[in-house]
Design a protein around this motif. Structure first.
Motif, short mmCIF file in Angstrom:
data_model
loop_
_atom_site.label_atom_id
_atom_site.label_comp_id
_atom_site.label_asym_id
_atom_site.label_seq_id
_atom_site.Cartn_x
_atom_site.Cartn_y
_atom_site.Cartn_z
N ARG A 13 -2.10 2.40 6.97
CA ARG A 13 -2.09 0.93 7.11
C ARG A 13 -3.53 0.41 7.05
O ARG A 13 -4.30 0.55 8.01
CB ARG A 13 -1.45 0.55 8.45
N PRO A 14 -3.90 -0.22 5.92
CA PRO A 14 -5.26 -0.76 5.83
C PRO A 14 -5.52 -1.80 6.92
O PRO A 14 -4.64 -2.63 7.21
CB PRO A 14 -5.30 -1.43 4.45
N LEU A 15 -6.68 -1.72 7.52
CA LEU A 15 -7.06 -2.71 8.54
C LEU A 15 -6.95 -4.12 7.99
O LEU A 15 -6.65 -5.07 8.72
CB LEU A 15 -8.52 -2.43 8.96
N PRO A 317 1.96 6.79 -2.86
CA PRO A 317 1.61 6.33 -1.51
C PRO A 317 1.23 7.48 -0.58
O PRO A 317 0.36 7.34 0.27
CB PRO A 317 2.90 5.63 -1.03
N GLY A 318 1.86 8.65 -0.78
CA GLY A 318 1.57 9.81 0.07
C GLY A 318 0.13 10.28 -0.04
O GLY A 318 -0.38 10.97 0.85
N PHE A 319 -0.55 9.91 -1.14
CA PHE A 319 -1.94 10.36 -1.31
C PHE A 319 -2.94 9.48 -0.54
O PHE A 319 -4.13 9.79 -0.50
CB PHE A 319 -2.33 10.36 -2.79
N ASP A 320 -2.46 8.37 0.01
CA ASP A 320 -3.37 7.45 0.71
C ASP A 320 -3.86 8.03 2.03
O ASP A 320 -4.84 7.54 2.61
CB ASP A 320 -2.69 6.10 1.00
N THR A 321 -3.13 8.99 2.57
CA THR A 321 -3.59 9.65 3.80
C THR A 321 -3.60 11.15 3.54
O THR A 321 -2.73 11.67 2.84
CB THR A 321 -2.66 9.35 4.99
N LYS A 322 -4.58 11.80 4.10
CA LYS A 322 -4.62 13.26 4.06
C LYS A 322 -5.35 13.68 5.33
O LYS A 322 -6.53 13.37 5.52
CB LYS A 322 -5.35 13.75 2.80
N TRP A 349 -6.29 4.67 6.16
CA TRP A 349 -5.66 4.36 4.89
C TRP A 349 -6.48 4.98 3.76
O TRP A 349 -7.49 5.66 4.02
CB TRP A 349 -5.55 2.83 4.69
N GLY A 350 -6.08 4.74 2.55
CA GLY A 350 -6.84 5.24 1.40
C GLY A 350 -6.42 4.49 0.16
O GLY A 350 -5.52 3.63 0.21
N GLY A 351 -7.05 4.80 -0.93
CA GLY A 351 -6.69 4.14 -2.18
C GLY A 351 -7.42 4.79 -3.33
O GLY A 351 -8.31 5.62 -3.13
#
Ligand SMILES: Cc1cc2nc3c(=O)[nH]c(=O)nc-3n(C[C@H](O)[C@H](O)[C@H](O)COP(=O)(O)OP(=O)(O)OC[C@H]3O[C@@H](n4cnc5c(N)ncnc54)[C@H](O)[C@@H]3O)c2cc1C
Length: 460
Positions: A13-15, A317-322, A349-351
């Motif tokens: 979840r991006p801030l 979407p699964g790649f946004d967090t690791k 989050w990530g992108g």
């Protein structure tokens, strides 16, 4: 460690996220003058400048998800004059003068974003306090001094300034500070407020924005979606990393992931004790880039690269967090500031960033077909996308001023390798950058491997 377990439980979840304003999907056939695919900064800045010049223009933006779904709603919030490749590299395919013009345009773009947000009443928490890249090892200090020497030798005596350890640590109270490189040409912003504010501004100027509208075909004069189409003389592709999923662009750009976290608001006393009571962008001079800012509400936002490249340029979407990468980002944050080891991280989050084979952004328009594009900004698109919007306006209106002579205009990058060579090469590059940082921590001398990597890519 407790903090790491809590971090792993945080959702993606991006801030910067806020409930997206409801906008309809495109249904049926629409006529427009300009159709823009992608409602991030590139699409929105382009729409903004076109409509400011010609309020009668019919501009339509289509986004598969919603305004700010992509990198524009997830980034680290540095609106900086940094260009992803060195000016020497730019000069090698253009000229020294052209590279200097590009840097001047990037510097001016940082101010332009401040000017427009103020003029349009977009509250994006814009604060131009510059950027400090700390040197936190002898190798980094050597690199910092060499970066300043190169900049001066290139003809830019005022672009960056070396500051010694005593001054640097009073600006950012991190550990092991030995000096740093400071530039005034950077602002920090709230990415979500900027992208949402821009969307409302272009709508108030007459643009129509459609959400939930995946464009399945981009062709001269028309874009096609599952339930409708737009016929337009001018069609702009503003889909950045997602362009890698489109026929014809699969080897033009790759998605590279960058992962971010945000702490709870830090109390004013703690921030003051860490010399973090400012909005200046900062990082250190490691090879695998990290980036940080303190937000308007006092949270520390800290991000970094290092997530793997996914085979065949997959984006999911699964790649946004690791977990392992978010843990590493948090570990780096606490290496900078051990006093924050117990701080609560509230968001992660990530992108995906868009990266061309030569790491050079490009902006182009073909007046014959009416097709335009802009992107491949690597991690430096917050400001460059504004410059891109103004360049596209000039190209579309055939306006002749200095901007469309910049060396990124109609720049053609080589194609990425086919798989599996691409997967192997990109992940090897990421591993080499991380290994270079580890080597420098161990030997306290500049890493040869990472130096070679930078020479090969021209990235800096
Ligand atoms: C984690 C992270 C941190 C970053 N930090 C910084 C930073 O601090 N400073 C900096 O300068 N840059 C940073 N960047 C890069 C910067 O955010 C981007 O370069 C910039 O936002 C790109 O904007 P854009 O509009 O071109 O692309 P995007 O914002 O990615 O927008 C593209 C849009 O196209 C839509 N789309 C894609 N395909 C289709 C389709 N087929 N049909 C319809 N719509 C489609 C997507 O839904 C998306 O909304 C960061 C990026 C990331 C991911």
């Amino acid at each position: 460690m407790q903090a790491m377990e809590e971090l792993s439980r945080l959702p993606n979840r991006p801030l910067w996220q806020a409930p997206a304003k409801q906008r309809a999907a495109l249904e049926g056939a629409v006529e427009a003058d300009v159709a823009i695919v992608g409602a991030g900064y590139t699409g929105l800045w382009t729409a903004y400048y076109l409509l400011k010049d010609d309020p009668a223009l019919r501009v339509v933006l289509l986004d598969r998800e919603h305004v700010g779904f992509g990198a524009s709603g997830r980034n680290g919030g540095w609106a900086s004059a940094i260009f992803p490749i060195s000016l020497e590299k730019v000069a090698s395919f253009a000229s020294r003068g052209a590279a200097l013009d590009l840097q001047a345009a990037m510097n001016e773009t940082v101010d332009e974003i401040g000017r427009v947000t103020a003029a349009e009443g977009i509250d994006a928490d814009y604060a131009k306090e510059g950027f400090l890249s700390l040197a936190r090892s002898a190798a980094q200090a050597e690199r910092a001094q060499s970066a300043v020497r190169s900049s001066v030798a290139f003809g830019l005596p005022d672009q960056v300034r070396y500051i010694g350890a005593d001054e640097a640590v009073t600006r950012v109270g991190a550990t092991d500070v030995r000096g740093g490189v400071y530039t005034p040409h950077c602002a920090t912003i709230h990415p979500g407020k900027l992208v949402r504010g821009l969307a409302e501004t272009v709508e108030s100027l007459g643009a129509r924005i459609y959400h939930g509208t995946p464009v399945t075909d981009i062709a001269p004069g028309a874009v096609t979606t599952p339930n409708g189409s737009v016929r337009a003389r001018t069609v702009i592709r503003a889909t950045e990393a997602y362009s890698s999923q489109q026929p014809g662009a699969r080897r033009a750009v790759i998605p590279l992931y960058s992962l971010v976290l945000a702490t709870e608001p830090l109390d004013a006393g703690l921030r003051a004790s860490l010399n973090l009571d400012h909005r200046m962008a900062f990082n250190d001079m490691r090879h695998l880039r990290v980036y940080a800012q303190v937000t308007e509400e006092g949270r520390l936002v800290f991000g970094g690269r290092g997530a793997p490249y996914h085979f065949n340029s997959r984006i999911a979407p699964g790649f946004d967090t690791k977990d392992s990468v978010h843990h590493k980002v948090f570990q780096t944050l606490t290496e900078f500031f051990p006093q924050l080891a117990d701080v609560r991280v509230t968001h992660r989050w990530g992108g995906a960033l868009g990266v061309a084979r030569d790491w050079c952004p490009s902006i182009g328009y073909d007046p014959e077909t009416g097709m335009g594009w802009a992107g491949n900004y690597v991690g430096d698109g917050v400001a460059t996308s504004n410059l891109a919007g103004r360049i596209l306006r000039n190209l579309i209106f055939r306006r002749d001023d200095a901007l469309e002579r910049l060396p990124i205009v109609n720049h053609r990058s080589p194609s990425w390798e086919r798989e599996p060579f691409r997967w192997f090469g990109v992940n090897l590059g990421l591993a080499a950058a991380a290994a270079g940082d580890a080597e420098e921590r161990f030997t306290d001398r500049p890493s040869k491997v990472a130096g070679l990597l930078e020479k090969m890519t021209g990235a800096h």
